[in-house]
Design a protein around this motif. Structure first.
Motif: not given
Length: 159
Positions: A16-20, A155-158
């Motif tokens: 979740x933190x990687x995303x947020x 959003x999209x995160x890498x």
């Protein structure tokens, strides 16, 4: 010195933190076109009647599976992100494909179920770039939902 116990970080929290905390990824027009083409190909193979809804959400996977076995699937407008795609219909299609993949892989809406569904879907996509987009959409965004108890801004995160 006083020691305080710390709660171990869970997999949900980590993802979740990687995303947020992640910055929105820059995705090329070519990757978006490739994703859109793949989604349309997958959509044309769905043996279901997708139904749009502003409010319908399944309480659990079994409720959704029951509908799928009746040949229909409700897709809630608040379940997908349409900002990534050239047309909002692709977000709708993505959610329908994703939910049908839950059915085909017999997985629930837990983090483990989302990871298994991602793995099931990722085997069919045409490129690593699309796999990364789907990882963000399926695994990371789901982890954020489970962590927060509500949907995070899309959003999209890498990572």
């Amino acid at each position: 010195m006083t020691l305080t116990a710390t709660k171990p970080t869970t997999q949900v929290e980590t993802l979740a933190k990687l995303y947020l905390e992640g910055k929105p990824a820059e995705i090329s027009d070519e990757a978006i076109a490739q994703l859109s083409d793949w989604l349309m190909e997958e959509f044309q193979q769905l043996p279901l009647n997708l139904q749009f809804s502003d409010y319908m959400r399944y309480a659990d996977a079994q409720e959704m599976f029951d509908d799928i076995e009746r040949g229909q699937l409700w897709v809630s407008a608040d379940s997908y992100d349409s900002t990534l795609y050239p047309n909002p219909i692709y977000g709708f299609i993505f959610q329908g494909i994703h939910d049908y993949d839950h059915y085909l892989s017999d997985t629930d809406f837990s983090l483990e179920g989302e990871i298994a569904t991602y793995n099931f879907t990722a085997k069919r996509v045409p490129s690593l770039e699309i796999q990364k987009i789907l990882y963000s959409e399926i695994v990371l965004r789901s982890a954020a939902y489970l962590y927060l108890g509500h949907a995070a801004p899309p959003k999209i995160v890498f990572p």
